[in-house]
Design a protein around this motif. Structure first.
Motif, PDB file in Angstrom:
ATOM      1  N   THR A  52      59.559  16.270  63.653  1.00  0.00           N
ATOM      2  CA  THR A  52      60.193  16.973  62.337  1.00  0.00           C
ATOM      3  C   THR A  52      60.684  18.419  62.849  1.00  0.00           C
ATOM      4  O   THR A  52      61.305  19.080  62.328  1.00  0.00           O
ATOM      5  CB  THR A  52      59.550  16.935  61.469  1.00  0.00           C
ATOM      6  OG1 THR A  52      58.329  17.837  61.481  1.00  0.00           O
ATOM      7  CG2 THR A  52      59.615  15.737  60.832  1.00  0.00           C
ATOM      8  N   CYS A  74      57.727   7.807  58.636  1.00  0.00           N
ATOM      9  CA  CYS A  74      57.082   8.105  57.432  1.00  0.00           C
ATOM     10  C   CYS A  74      56.040   8.083  57.298  1.00  0.00           C
ATOM     11  O   CYS A  74      56.153   6.866  57.553  1.00  0.00           O
ATOM     12  CB  CYS A  74      58.317   9.105  56.283  1.00  0.00           C
ATOM     13  SG  CYS A  74      58.373   7.124  55.692  1.00  0.00           S
ATOM     14  N   ASP A 103      56.810  14.441  54.382  1.00  0.00           N
ATOM     15  CA  ASP A 103      57.675  14.203  55.208  1.00  0.00           C
ATOM     16  C   ASP A 103      58.154  13.204  54.515  1.00  0.00           C
ATOM     17  O   ASP A 103      57.561  12.452  54.681  1.00  0.00           O
ATOM     18  CB  ASP A 103      58.024  14.623  56.376  1.00  0.00           C
ATOM     19  CG  ASP A 103      57.573  16.218  57.350  1.00  0.00           C
ATOM     20  OD1 ASP A 103      57.518  16.675  56.294  1.00  0.00           O
ATOM     21  OD2 ASP A 103      57.089  16.345  58.164  1.00  0.00           O
ATOM     22  N   VAL A 108      62.069  12.247  58.799  1.00  0.00           N
ATOM     23  CA  VAL A 108      61.406  11.590  59.748  1.00  0.00           C
ATOM     24  C   VAL A 108      62.423  11.128  61.064  1.00  0.00           C
ATOM     25  O   VAL A 108      62.517  10.624  61.887  1.00  0.00           O
ATOM     26  CB  VAL A 108      59.599  10.775  59.289  1.00  0.00           C
ATOM     27  CG1 VAL A 108      59.224  10.355  60.761  1.00  0.00           C
ATOM     28  CG2 VAL A 108      58.614  11.934  58.988  1.00  0.00           C
TER      29      VAL A 108
END
Length: 567
Positions: A52, A74, A103, A108
Motif C-alpha cells: 500500500t 485486506c 486498510d 489493498v
C-alpha cells in the motif's frame, strides 16, 4: 504455505512482509517441518515492505526475481472479534458476521496490487535497458564473450581456463539412426556473427528420435554457484530443445533438465539472434526423461557448484512419456554464438523476459511448461456483484455483502485487471472458500466465475508454486489465464488426506488445467456477461447477445450459516 512449497523445491525465495519479526516466527514453524531446515532457512530472505506504500517497493527487492506470487488481501475478521491466531477467520466453514479491519479493499486489493505489478514491471524494464546498454559496446562485448563462452573449448568463467570439449551423443546408443555434429566454433558466420552450429538429422526409425551434444566430464567440476543460470545466444528454428546439467561423473546418471523454445525464422530469411536464459532454479531432476521429485527425496536440487557435464538435445520426447510439441523429424541446425553464465543482477535480459512472456517471443504461443511472471491469488465471485440476471440471495454471502465490505470483490476484480493489463505473463487464480483442511481432495477447475464450494489453502499453495515454476505440464496452457478452483468434496463434509498420501502427481495437475483458455474473465462488459468464453469472442460477434439474458449456472441455495467467504 506457498513459500514452504517453493523452499521444498530447493528454490531461493524472497518474501515481502510488513513485519519481519512476526514473519520470521511464523516461518520458523514452517521450516521446522522440513528435513533440510537449515538449508531452507539459508534460501529464504525476508524483506520489509508494504504494497500500500509504493515507496517501500525498492528496485533491489526484485533483482534476480523470475516470478512474483501475490497472496495479499485486506484484513477481514468477525465483528465479535477473533483469536490472536485468527482461528475463526482461517477455519473457513462456520459463518461469522464480518467486517474490514485496517486498510480498505480499494487500498489493498486494487491499489496495492497495482503498486506491486508496477514495481516489478519497472524493474524488469530497467534490467532490460541495462542489458541492452551493456551490449552496446562491441569491443567490450566481444572481450567478455571470449572469457565466458562455455561453447568454445578452453574458455571458462572468471578467467578460469576449462577443458570443455563437446561431442555428439545421439540415439545410436539405443539403436536409433539419428546423427549430429558441431560445426567448429568460429568456422562460419550466421546473421553476422561467428558461431558454432549444432546440426544433424533426426530419424525416428528403431524407436529413436534424438540428437545431442554433450561435454566430456570436467575434472575438477565447474563451479557456477555465484551465477543465477546459463544464457544461450542462438538463431532459432521454431523447435524446442533441452539443456541438461549433470553433477556426477557417471554416464547414465541423474541429470537436471530445462526445455526451451526458439523462434522460427521466416522462409527465405537468415534469422535473427535471440537470447535464451536458463535459470538454475528452473532445472528439474530427470533420469532417462522421467522427472524425479526433490520434495519426495528422489533427487537433490541442482548443485551449481558442481557442474560435471552439460548437454544440448533435440528430442522427440519431452518428459514422463509426453512428446515434444514442436518436434519435426529431418534435418536441423541451431547456430549458437555463446553459452555463458549470468548473475542474478543480469537475470532479466530481453530474452529472459520474452521467454517468460511467450515462448521466447514466439507470437501466439502460450508457452506451457514455462512459469508465469506474476501469479495473483484473487477470489471466486469477483464478477458476480451487479451481474445481469443473478440472484444475490442464492449466492454466497460475500456477493450480497460486497458493498457493506467496502467493495471487496469489486476491488479484487480491479486488481485482476491490473495484472491482466500489465504485459507480464500471468495467471489469476480464483479459489473458492479457503479452509484449513488437508490438501489432496479431488479438485475441479472452471472459468466464467460460477463456482461455489471450498478448497484447502495447501492445495492453492501447491498450485501457485507450480504456476510460478512452470510445473503444470506441457498440456496445461496456464499463462494468460484466469480461472476458478474448488474441491469436489461437499462444503459440509470434512476432508482429511488418506494415510500415506504423498502429494498430488504432476499428471493430475496437468489434466486438471489442460482445458483452460486465455482471455476468459467472466466479466460483464457493456451489459453482456462473457461467461466461459474469451471476451474478444463474445464482444466481437455479439449481435444477439447484447439483448439476451445471460445463462447463469444453477446451483442449490446455500445455507445461511455458510462462511461469508464461502463460494
Amino acid at each position: 504455505r506457498t513459500v514452504a512449497k517453493l523452499l521444498r523445491r530447493g528454490l531461493r525465495v524472497r518474501a515481502l512482509v510488513r513485519d519481519v519479526g512476526k514473519a520470521r516466527a511464523m516461518f520458523e514453524g514452517v521450516l521446522a517441518d522440513l528435513d533440510t531446515a537449515d538449508a531452507a532457512r539459508s534460501r529464504l530472505e525476508l524483506v520489509p515492505a508494504d504494497i500500500t506504500q509504493p515507496a517501500t517497493l525498492q528496485p533491489a527487492m526484485f533483482a534476480g526475481v523470475r516470478a512474483v506470487v501475490c497472496c495479499t488481501a485486506c484484513k477481514v475478521q468477525p465483528k465479535e472479534g477473533d483469536t490472536e491466531q485468527r482461528d475463526k477467520y482461517y477455519q473457513g466453514i462456520k459463518f461469522f458476521d464480518p467486517e474490514i479491519v485496517g486498510d480498505t479493499p480499494e487500498v489493498v486489493d486494487y491499489m496495492g496490487v497495482k503498486h506491486l505489478v508496477d514495481a516489478f514491471k519497472h524493474q524488469l524494464q530497467q534490467q532490460q535497458q541495462q542489458s541492452s546498454s551493456s551490449s552496446s559496446s562491441e569491443a567490450d562485448s566481444e572481450a567478455q564473450k571470449a572469457e565466458v563462452n562455455l561453447l568454445a573449448e578452453g574458455c571458462g568463467p572468471d578467467g578460469v581456463k576449462m577443458p570443455i570439449s563437446w561431442g555428439s551423443l545421439d540415439d545410436v546408443v539405443m539403436g536409433g539412426v539419428s546423427e549430429s555434429d558441431m560445426a567448429a566454433f568460429g568456422a562460419q558466420a550466421v546473421a553476422g556473427k561467428a558461431c558454432g552450429v549444432f546440426r544433424g538429422v533426426i530419424r525416428t526409425e528403431n524407436n529413436g528420435g534424438f540428437a545431442s551434444l554433450r561435454t566430456k566430464n570436467m575434472d575438477p567440476a565447474l563451479d557456477l554457484s555465484s551465477y543465477a543460470g546459463l544464457r544461450l545466444r542462438v538463431v532459432g528454428n521454431g523447435l524446442r530443445y533441452k539443456f541438461l546439467i549433470r553433477t556426477e561423473p557417471g554416464f547414465d546418471v541423474v541429470g537436471y533438465s530445462l526445455s526451451f523454445d526458439t523462434r522460427e525464422s521466416k522462409a527465405g530469411e537468415e534469422g535473427e539472434w535471440e537470447t535464451v536464459d536458463l535459470p538454475f532454479a528452473s532445472f528439474k531432476p530427470v533420469f532417462r526423461a522421467k522427472t524425479l521429485s526433490v520434495e519426495k527425496g528422489e533427487a537433490p536440487p541442482l548443485d551449481a557448484s558442481r557442474v560435471v557435464s552439460m548437454q544440448i538435445m533435440l528430442s522427440k520426447f519431452e518428459y514422463d512419456g509426453e512428446l515434444n510439441p514442436s518436434f519435426k523429424a529431418g534435418a536441423f541446425d541451431l547456430p549458437i554464438e555463446t553459452l555463458s553464465p549470468y548473475t542474478a543482477d543480469e537475470a532479466a535480459s530481453p530474452g529472459a523476459m520474452a521467454a517468460a512472456a511467450g515462448g521466447n517471443g514466439s507470437e501466439g504461443e502460450n508457452g506451457s511448461g514455462m512459469g508465469c511472471q506474476f501469479v495473483y491469488v484473487s477470489s471466486a465471485g469477483v464478477t458476480r456483484p451487479n451481474r445481469p440476471g443473478i440472484d444475490v440471495e442464492a449466492e454466497p454471502p460475500a456477493v450480497k455483502l460486497n458493498d457493506a465490505l467496502g467493495g471487496i470483490l469489486t476491488y479484487k476484480l480491479k486488481g485482476e485487471d491490473c495484472v491482466r493489463a500489465s504485459g507480464l505473463s500471468y495467471s489469476v487464480v480464483r479459489p473458492c472458500a479457503l479452509t484449513e483442511e488437508d490438501e489432496g481432495a479431488a479438485l475441479a477447475v472452471g472459468q466464467g466465475d460460477t463456482m461455489k464450494g471450498k478448497i484447502s489453502r495447501e492445495d492453492v499453495a501447491e498450485l501457485c508454486a507450480r504456476l510460478a515454476t512452470g510445473e503444470c505440464g506441457a498440456k496445461a496452457p496456464v499463462r494468460g489465464t484466469t480461472f476458478e478452483i474448488k474441491s469436489e468434496v461437499p462444503f459440509s463434509q470434512p476432508f482429511e488426506s488418506p494415510e500415506g498420501w504423498e502429494g498430488r502427481p504432476g499428471e493430475e495437475w496437468e489434466d486438471l488445467l489442460s482445458g483452460l483458455r486465455t482471455g476468459v474473465t467472466g466479466k460483464t462488459i457493456e451489459g453482456v456477461y462473457t461467461g466461459d468464453r474469451p471476451e474478444t469472442d463474445v464482444l466481437g460477434g455479439a449481435q444477439a447477445e447484447t439483448s439476451a439474458t445471460p445463462s447463469i449456472t444453477e446451483e442449490p441455495v446455500r445455507d445461511k450459516t455458510d462462511a461469508w467467504y464461502s463460494w
